[in-house]
Structure formats: C-alpha cells, structure tokens
Design a protein around this motif. Structure first.
Motif, PDB file in Angstrom:
ATOM      1  N   GLY A   2       0.582  -1.177  -0.139  1.00 53.63           N
ATOM      2  CA  GLY A   2       0.016   0.108   0.024  1.00 53.63           C
ATOM      3  C   GLY A   2       0.873   1.335  -0.118  1.00 53.63           C
ATOM      4  N   ASP A   3       2.057   1.090   0.437  1.00 58.32           N
ATOM      5  CA  ASP A   3       2.910   2.238   0.254  1.00 58.32           C
ATOM      6  C   ASP A   3       3.339   3.050  -1.039  1.00 58.32           C
ATOM      7  N   VAL A   4       3.241   1.646  -1.777  1.00 60.47           N
ATOM      8  CA  VAL A   4       3.818   2.086  -3.499  1.00 60.47           C
ATOM      9  C   VAL A   4       2.624   2.806  -4.154  1.00 60.47           C
ATOM     10  N   THR A   5       3.300   3.922  -4.958  1.00 62.78           N
ATOM     11  CA  THR A   5       2.271   5.028  -5.338  1.00 62.78           C
ATOM     12  C   THR A   5       2.508   4.674  -6.726  1.00 62.78           C
ATOM     13  N   THR A   6       3.592   4.274  -7.530  1.00 58.91           N
ATOM     14  CA  THR A   6       3.576   4.160  -8.994  1.00 58.91           C
ATOM     15  C   THR A   6       4.262   2.835  -9.251  1.00 58.91           C
ATOM     16  N   VAL A   7       3.644   2.383 -10.334  1.00 53.27           N
ATOM     17  CA  VAL A   7       4.280   0.953 -11.026  1.00 53.27           C
ATOM     18  C   VAL A   7       4.439   1.404 -12.251  1.00 53.27           C
ATOM     19  N   ALA A   8       5.728   1.026 -13.038  1.00 55.18           N
ATOM     20  CA  ALA A   8       5.987   1.379 -14.502  1.00 55.18           C
ATOM     21  C   ALA A   8       6.132  -0.070 -15.231  1.00 55.18           C
ATOM     22  N   LEU A   9       5.372  -0.151 -16.155  1.00 57.49           N
ATOM     23  CA  LEU A   9       4.976  -1.437 -16.795  1.00 57.49           C
ATOM     24  C   LEU A   9       6.090  -1.436 -17.973  1.00 57.49           C
ATOM     25  N   SER A  10       6.317  -2.807 -18.026  1.00 51.25           N
ATOM     26  CA  SER A  10       7.248  -2.926 -19.445  1.00 51.25           C
ATOM     27  C   SER A  10       6.578  -3.440 -20.736  1.00 51.25           C
ATOM     28  N   ALA A  11       5.190  -3.705 -20.524  1.00 53.36           N
ATOM     29  CA  ALA A  11       4.333  -3.824 -21.473  1.00 53.36           C
ATOM     30  C   ALA A  11       4.761  -4.608 -22.697  1.00 53.36           C
ATOM     31  N   PRO A  12       5.063  -6.047 -22.445  1.00 53.02           N
ATOM     32  CA  PRO A  12       5.657  -6.694 -23.623  1.00 53.02           C
ATOM     33  C   PRO A  12       4.505  -7.136 -24.608  1.00 53.02           C
ATOM     34  N   GLY A  13       3.302  -6.973 -23.976  1.00 51.55           N
ATOM     35  CA  GLY A  13       2.376  -7.435 -25.135  1.00 51.55           C
ATOM     36  C   GLY A  13       1.995  -8.946 -24.768  1.00 51.55           C
ATOM     37  N   GLY A  14       0.770  -9.187 -25.377  1.00 47.49           N
ATOM     38  CA  GLY A  14       0.587 -10.763 -25.397  1.00 47.49           C
ATOM     39  C   GLY A  14       0.230 -11.306 -23.964  1.00 47.49           C
ATOM     40  N   LEU A  15       0.441 -12.597 -23.757  1.00 45.06           N
ATOM     41  CA  LEU A  15       0.459 -13.250 -22.328  1.00 45.06           C
ATOM     42  C   LEU A  15       1.130 -12.473 -21.784  1.00 45.06           C
ATOM     43  N   LEU A  16       2.576 -12.285 -21.786  1.00 44.56           N
ATOM     44  CA  LEU A  16       3.432 -11.697 -20.792  1.00 44.56           C
ATOM     45  C   LEU A  16       2.767 -10.284 -20.356  1.00 44.56           C
ATOM     46  N   GLY A  17       2.175  -9.566 -21.243  1.00 42.53           N
ATOM     47  CA  GLY A  17       1.675  -8.111 -20.840  1.00 42.53           C
ATOM     48  C   GLY A  17       0.614  -8.413 -19.968  1.00 42.53           C
ATOM     49  N   GLU A  18      -0.213  -9.506 -20.124  1.00 39.40           N
ATOM     50  CA  GLU A  18      -1.333  -9.790 -19.301  1.00 39.40           C
ATOM     51  C   GLU A  18      -0.990 -10.061 -18.030  1.00 39.40           C
ATOM     52  N   ALA A  19       0.023 -11.085 -17.841  1.00 39.10           N
ATOM     53  CA  ALA A  19       0.685 -11.392 -16.700  1.00 39.10           C
ATOM     54  C   ALA A  19       1.121 -10.301 -15.763  1.00 39.10           C
ATOM     55  N   GLU A  20       1.789  -9.517 -16.565  1.00 36.87           N
ATOM     56  CA  GLU A  20       2.335  -8.167 -15.651  1.00 36.87           C
ATOM     57  C   GLU A  20       1.197  -7.298 -15.209  1.00 36.87           C
ATOM     58  N   ARG A  21       0.291  -7.250 -16.124  1.00 32.49           N
ATOM     59  CA  ARG A  21      -0.647  -6.283 -15.645  1.00 32.49           C
ATOM     60  C   ARG A  21      -1.549  -6.970 -14.527  1.00 32.49           C
ATOM     61  N   ALA A  22      -1.694  -8.339 -14.460  1.00 37.60           N
ATOM     62  CA  ALA A  22      -2.397  -9.136 -13.506  1.00 37.60           C
ATOM     63  C   ALA A  22      -1.814  -8.762 -12.015  1.00 37.60           C
ATOM     64  N   VAL A  23      -0.530  -8.865 -12.038  1.00 36.65           N
ATOM     65  CA  VAL A  23       0.276  -8.863 -10.779  1.00 36.65           C
ATOM     66  C   VAL A  23       0.117  -7.424 -10.335  1.00 36.65           C
ATOM     67  N   ALA A  24       0.113  -6.328 -11.241  1.00 39.71           N
ATOM     68  CA  ALA A  24       0.032  -4.863 -10.711  1.00 39.71           C
ATOM     69  C   ALA A  24      -1.389  -4.838 -10.109  1.00 39.71           C
ATOM     70  N   ASP A  25      -2.405  -5.155 -10.857  1.00 37.31           N
ATOM     71  CA  ASP A  25      -3.691  -4.922 -10.373  1.00 37.31           C
ATOM     72  C   ASP A  25      -3.835  -5.895  -9.016  1.00 37.31           C
ATOM     73  N   ALA A  26      -3.395  -7.069  -8.810  1.00 40.10           N
ATOM     74  CA  ALA A  26      -3.559  -7.686  -7.489  1.00 40.10           C
ATOM     75  C   ALA A  26      -2.925  -7.332  -6.503  1.00 40.10           C
ATOM     76  N   ALA A  27      -1.594  -6.823  -6.639  1.00 40.47           N
ATOM     77  CA  ALA A  27      -0.497  -6.314  -5.482  1.00 40.47           C
ATOM     78  C   ALA A  27      -0.944  -4.729  -5.115  1.00 40.47           C
ATOM     79  N   PHE A  28      -1.337  -4.144  -6.120  1.00 45.81           N
ATOM     80  CA  PHE A  28      -1.444  -2.536  -5.993  1.00 45.81           C
ATOM     81  C   PHE A  28      -2.702  -2.136  -6.431  1.00 45.81           C
ATOM     82  N   SER A  29      -3.686  -2.422  -6.103  1.00 49.05           N
ATOM     83  CA  SER A  29      -5.075  -1.824  -6.682  1.00 49.05           C
ATOM     84  C   SER A  29      -5.229  -0.571  -6.294  1.00 49.05           C
TER      85      SER A  29
END
Length: 334
Positions: free
Chosen positions: A251-278
């Motif tokens: 909850g202390d993290v205020t910004t996440v910067a994504l590498s946005a690789p696209g495809g399944l990897l992009g979905e996995a990255e976004r899922a982690v960000a959404d789950a951990a830092f909603s």
C-alpha cells in the motif's frame, strides 16, 4: 537497501532528445520501409552527424551513436573522475550491422573482403565501449544483454560496482535502435505489442551521501526465472520479496512502471500490478510514448518514475522466461 542513488538522467527517443522532450511526451509514429510494419517510433530528432559530428562516425551504427549521445547528455555538467564506469543494456547489439557484416562476408569476392571499419560495431558491447572511449571514461565498462530485463540488470550491476568500491559513479543505461533487421527478427519471434521504437535512456548512479540532489534511491532489485512456465507467479514472488527486503508495504507503493511486452506476458504483468497494487495512484507505461524500445524499455521505466514522489516499482518480463522488478524511492522536492 543498495546504498545507491540516482542523481542525473537523460533520454533519446521519438519524443526528442533530453529530459524536457521526454517529459513533454509528444511523439508520433514515423513511416518506415524495409520491415514488416509501416510505422515505428523513430528518434528522428537525433541526427548522428549533428549530435556527434562527422569525425569517427562514418561507419558508426545507430545503436552506438545513441549510446554515446545519451551518456554524454547524462554527464553534461557533472564533475566525474577517472573511476566513473559505464554499463549499458542491449538485446544483442545492432542487428542491422551484424546482418550486413555477415552478408558481406558471404557475398563479397572472398569472405575476408569486408569493411573492417564496421567490425567493432558488429559486436554486442559496441555501444558501451564506444561511449566510454568517446567520453574518456576509464572506469568499469560492461554490457548486459538481458532483453527486456536489461534495464533492471544494468541497474543492479551498477549498484554492485559501487558497493564493491570498483567505481565512484556509474552511468547505467540501455540502448535499442530501430532497423529493418530488428523488425523482421521481432516479427518471426511472433512479437505482439506496441509499435517498435528506438531510443536510449540512462541514469547516473553513485553512492548515497553524494552532494548532488538525489532524484531516487535504489532500494532493491529482484529477478526470477519462470521455470514452470508461470511468469505471473514468478513476478508476484519477486514483488513480494523486494518489498519485504525494503520493509515496504504494498500500500506504500504509489507508482508502478510496466514494461508492457504485449500478449500473454503483458497480461501477466498487468495482473500482478492489479492484484498487488489496486490502490495505486499511477500506472505508467512508457511504451505509449516511445514505442516498444526492446532492451531499453527498463531504463525508460526508471526515468519515467523520477518525477513521481513516493515508492515506485519497475516490473519487467521477457520471452526467455526471466522476470524482475526494482523498487525505488523518489523524494518529494516540492
């Protein structure tokens, strides 16, 4: 804690040359020929002859020129000593130069009738080596070929050089040029994501206690290999670990910067960000401004968070199964 701080940065991209240009974030795709796509985010404002002059650049590839340019911009106005090092990230160097050199060795009258001036630029470590030579930096000089993990790999390597007392300061950056050769390689790898782009981004890292204003503290970097084919779980594990080591709550993290690789990897990255830092106040995707800059994306993620006070997390995933994240604290200087 790494005990390392960022005190300067710069970037060259489709947005332009320098910090102000990237902050403005105004870039449009440029029409390209020879590759599978019609457009790419080119660093059109960076003209090699104008930026570096004509001496010594006749056979230089664009990757090396970008590296020299961004390192010079980072060092502008900084008083550095002979123990200053350079570490640059890449995918494999200049794909176009490597292709052309190989082709010449096969198509010219004899295999050794190639242009010897292009040979140094066909090597993976050309950009880092040329940057050090050009700017007379005699400290450690290294190249990290880590694909989309290069940015985090370079930052970790640089902080370790400082911790070991091998350097007084390190320019940590990453470079990726656009070329028809790179575009075709990405096409045959089945790449799916943003339009390809080119650029270079770098930061100057030195030990804590520097008299220069601190732009960010490097709190930790974690990498994993998704040996079971689950990059989402591997990245989530790395995120938990880097937060635990820094004694920081999600909850202390205020910004996440994504590498946005696209495809399944992009979905996995976004899922982690959404789950951990909603509850995040910001999710940053540098590729929206500069395109898919390959190995340079990690450094663009780092510089993208330097204007956002608070704790920032940089995440990265690569097709080879490696994942990673880095935690920084950006001070509020307002």
């Amino acid at each position: 804690m790494t005990g390392a701080v960022v005190t300067a940065w710069s970037a060259i991209s489709a947005c332009g040359v320098g910090r102000a240009a990237l902050r403005a974030g105004q870039a449009r795709p440029t029409r390209v020929d020879g590759g599978p796509g019609d457009e790419a985010f080119l660093a059109a404002d960076f003209v090699v002859d104008e930026a570096l002059g004509t001496k010594g650049t006749g056979s230089m590839d664009r990757s090396s020129a970008l590296g020299i340019g961004v390192v010079g911009d980072v060092l502008a106005g900084l008083a550095v000593d002979e123990r200053t090092g350079v570490v640059l990230g890449t995918t494999s160097g200049s794909a176009q130069t490597q292709l052309e050199f190989t082709r010449d060795s096969l198509t010219r009258r004899k295999p050794y009738f190639v242009n010897p001036a292009t040979m140094p630029f066909a090597l993976m470590n050309s950009a880092a080596a040329q940057a050090a030579i050009w700017h007379k930096l005699t400290g450690p000089n290294s190249t990290i070929a880590g694909g989309r993990l290069s940015g985090l790999g370079v930052l970790r390597y640089g902080t370790r050089l400082l911790a070991a007392g091998r350097a007084s300061g390190v320019v940590c950056g990453a470079v990726e040029e656009y070329s028809a050769a790179r575009a075709w390689l990405e096409e045959h790898r089945g790449r799916r994501g943003s339009l390809l782009g080119e650029g270079a981004a770098a930061v100057f890292v030195e030990p804590a206690g520097s008299p220069r204003p601190v732009l960010a503290e490097v709190l930790g970097i974690e990498t994993r290999v998704a040996v079971d084919g689950d990059p989402e779980a591997a990245l989530a594990s790395g995120v938990r670990r880097v937060l635990e080591r820094a004694a920081i709550e999600a909850g202390d993290v205020t910004t996440v910067a994504l590498s946005a690789p696209g495809g399944l990897l992009g979905e996995a990255e976004r899922a982690v960000a959404d789950a951990a830092f909603s509850g995040l106040t910001a999710v940053v995707d540098p590729a929206e401004a500069v395109g898919d800059v390959g190995a340079a994306i990690g450094m663009f993620q780092v510089v993208a968070v330097l204007d956002r006070p608070g704790f920032a997390l940089v995440t990265a995933l690569d097709d080879d199964g490696t994942v990673g994240c880095g935690l920084l604290r950006v001070p509020d200087v307002s």
